[in-house]
Enzyme design. Structure first.
Site, PDB file in Angstrom:
ATOM      1  N   CYS A   8      68.370  11.638 -59.453  1.00  0.00           N
ATOM      2  CA  CYS A   8      69.070  10.370 -59.686  1.00  0.00           C
ATOM      3  C   CYS A   8      68.965   9.496 -58.446  1.00  0.00           C
ATOM      4  CB  CYS A   8      70.520  10.627 -60.066  1.00  0.00           C
ATOM      5  SG  CYS A   8      71.444  11.452 -58.787  1.00  0.00           S
ATOM      6  N   ALA A   9      69.731   8.439 -58.420  1.00  0.00           N
ATOM      7  CA  ALA A   9      69.661   7.502 -57.301  1.00  0.00           C
ATOM      8  C   ALA A   9      70.277   8.082 -56.038  1.00  0.00           C
ATOM      9  CB  ALA A   9      70.348   6.189 -57.672  1.00  0.00           C
TER      10      ALA A   9
END
Length: 99
Positions: A8-9
């Site tokens: 994910c980020a």
């Protein structure tokens, strides 16, 4: 043991999903290692993983991750499953893609 990498980020919200996935794996009595990393660190674990799952917020980086992954399958987590933190559904889909 199966190894699932969630990307994910920043790794914050995905960590919640990892916990729910681990809980479901325990209920299934499956030996599965599930970890979450930000995209910037994912390259360090891809080679050791059976599948890489991308959070919907980084789906635009799928081709970049696929180029690092080689033969390891890469998939984007369903936005609804991610939003509702449905660890059961995400784990079941990952296991289907590994087979």
């Amino acid at each position: 043991m199966k190894k699932i990498l969630l990307v994910c980020a920043a790794g914050m919200s995905t960590s919640l999903l990892v916990n729910k996935m681990k809980k479901h794996a325990e209920q299934m009595e499956e030996d599965i290692e599930i970890i979450a990393l930000p995209v910037s660190e994912a390259g360090t674990m891809i080679a050791e993983s059976d599948i890489v799952l991308l959070g919907p917020q980084v789906r635009y980086q799928k081709s970049q991750v696929e180029s690092m992954a080689g033969d390891t399958p890469v998939a984007v987590i369903d936005m609804r499953d991610y939003g509702t933190m449905n660890g059961e559904a995400v784990l079941e889909k990952a296991l289907q893609l590994i087979k």
